[in-house]
Design an enzyme around this catalytic site. Structure first.
Site, PDB file in Angstrom:
ATOM      1  N   LYS A 105       0.852  -1.192   0.000  1.00 35.91           N
ATOM      2  CA  LYS A 105       0.000   0.000   0.000  1.00 35.91           C
ATOM      3  C   LYS A 105       0.880   1.231   0.000  1.00 35.91           C
ATOM      4  CE  LYS A 105      -4.461   1.046   0.391  1.00 35.91           C
ATOM      5  NZ  LYS A 105      -5.572   0.154   0.033  1.00 35.91           N
TER       6      LYS A 105
HETATM    7  N1  GLU Z   1      -7.279   0.209  -3.204  1.00 36.63           N
HETATM    8  C1  GLU Z   1      -8.073  -0.952  -3.439  1.00 36.63           C
HETATM    9  C2  GLU Z   1      -8.072  -1.856  -2.219  1.00 36.63           C
HETATM   10  O1  GLU Z   1      -7.908  -1.423  -1.106  1.00 36.63           O
HETATM   11  C3  GLU Z   1      -7.666  -1.660  -4.723  1.00 36.63           C
HETATM   12  C4  GLU Z   1      -6.238  -2.121  -4.768  1.00 36.63           C
HETATM   13  C5  GLU Z   1      -5.788  -2.584  -6.151  1.00 36.63           C
HETATM   14  O2  GLU Z   1      -6.585  -2.603  -7.061  1.00 36.63           O
HETATM   15  O3  GLU Z   1      -4.601  -2.918  -6.260  1.00 36.63           O
HETATM   16  O4  GLU Z   1      -8.324  -3.029  -2.311  1.00 36.63           O
END
Ligand code: GLU
Length: 414
Positions: A105
């Site tokens: 993240k």
């Molecule tokens: N931000 C989204 C999540 O928390 C999607 C992450 C992604 O598509 O890599 O799952």
């Protein structure tokens, strides 16, 4: 009062699963920690000529099952602990939904509403270039999250391409015109509604009698609202940062969208009562869908929740204290790593389309998403039922921890 650690809360879920699975110390040590964490300074020249320095993060939690994967958020609360927690959740989410990725993240700790669009673009490019040493289309792939969008991904892809050549698979959630996938924008909301449909059927609820309150009307909440209404569910309340709206017979979502476009908020949509965000959480509804920030259902309000089912469309909206209060009260909580996994699932489809230089139709994307969501939902429910007294969250963590531990062992890490 110091803020409870979000990473600690995710770690506790992992440790509980590790206990149940009887994992050894070496495995626990490996999976509890993060692989790499970087913090970068992002000096930002503002339109008035002054320079403001903000900080950005990228945390790579675990890559045993594939390249690191996860979104980037721009938010004042996106500190290292929060980004670490979200990175770990991505590891467990990608494992549960069974896409071949690890978990990561990113975040920039800033309130983007204080910045102009040009300033946000400059900040995005600078952040991307500062972290570009640790990402790659087969190393770590970014995506949108809170306050980031397809436009943000387009800037990131462009910035990465300046040094490395055109690399669409470096980010997912791109605009369709630039290699994005059909269906990606709606995917998290669509996944949530697929889970809603399955859960309602399991409870024997008729869609028209199932009332739903959704906290948050951003990408996830607004798609969840529209798609749930299209399936015949009664969406009675939604909210944004300025407050909520309530209509017991069901909201007219076209009117909500029109009001939002004109005024910048859902609040004040004709034919609705104005309510507070806290009030929305304790409405007498069948299903509550927190689709905004973490920690909104906590020890202060868990005993006042009147919904029978909570669908965690946001990441960690229910604190561990609230989780046990709700379990004692018989409120079912379906966890974030299942409910909001539709986004990363279609991110995976986008990534494969980019690598193959081939585009799927929207129907193909949605059909494949449905299959993956339904399989994960069933596996969580079956596991929870087999083990008698465990919650769906505990069942979900058991499944994902088992998969990541097995991948780590097969690679020879353990
Ligand atoms: N931000 C989204 C999540 O928390 C999607 C992450 C992604 O598509 O890599 O799952």
């Amino acid at each position: 009062m110091s803020k409870a650690s979000a990473f600690q809360a995710v770690t506790d879920c992992f440790q509980h699963a590790a206990d149940q699975l009887g994992l050894g110390d070496a495995t626990r040590e490996l999976l509890a920690g993060t692989y790499r964490e970087i913090r970068v300074q992002v000096p930002l020249r503002l339109a008035n000529g002054t320079v403001r320095t903000v900080y950005g993060y990228r945390v790579q939690h675990n890559g045993a099952r594939g390249p690191y994967k996860g979104g980037v958020r721009f938010h004042q609360d996106a500190d290292l602990d929060e980004v670490r927690a979200l990175a770990a959740l991505m590891t467990w989410k990608t494992a549960l939904i069974d896409v071949p990725f690890g978990g990561a993240k990113g975040g920039v700790q800033v309130d983007p509403s204080e910045l102009s669009e040009t300033e946000v673009e400059r900040m995005t490019r600078r952040y991307l270039s500062q972290v570009s040493y640790v990402i790659g289309e087969r190393r770590d792939i970014m995506a949108p999250d809170m306050n980031t969008s397809a436009q943000t991904m387009a800037w990131m892809m462009d910035e990465y391409g300046r040094k490395s050549g055109h690399t669409p698979a470096i980010v997912t959630g791109k605009p369709v015109e630039l290699g994005g996938s059909y269906g990606r924008e709606a995917a998290t909301g669509r996944g949530t509604v697929i889970v809603l449909g399955k859960a309602a059927a399991d409870h024997g609820w008729d869609a028209a009698d199932t009332t739903i309150a959704i906290q948050g009307y951003g990408n996830v909440g607004s798609w969840a609202a529209r798609l749930a209404a299209a399936e015949g569910f009664r969406v009675v309340a939604v909210s944004d940062v300025r407050g909520g709206i309530y209509a017991p017979d069901g909201l007219d979502l076209d009117a909500v969208d029109q009001h939002l476009r004109q005024s910048g908020s859902v609040v004040g949509t004709p034919g609705t009562d104005t309510i507070g965000n806290d009030e929305l959480l304790t409405l007498d509804v069948t299903v509550l869908v927190p689709a905004a920030l973490g920690g909104v259902i906590n020890s202060d309000n868990a005993d006042q929740i009147r919904a029978s089912l909570i669908l965690e469309a946001a990441n960690h909206p229910v604190t561990p204290e609230a989780d046990s209060i709700l379990a004692d009260r018989g409120v079912e909580v379906l966890p974030d790593i299942l409910v909001n996994a539709g986004g990363v699932t279609v991110s995976y489809f986008e990534w494969t389309q980019n690598l193959q230089e081939f585009k799927w139709t929207e129907d193909q994307v949605n059909e494949q998403l449905r299959r993956q969501m339904v399989a994960a939902y069933r596996s969580v429910k079956d596991r929870a039922e087999q083990n008698g007294k465990i919650t769906p969250r505990q069942a979900a963590f058991q499944i994902s921890v088992e998969r990541v531990a097995s991948a780590a062992k097969l690679r020879g890490y353990l």
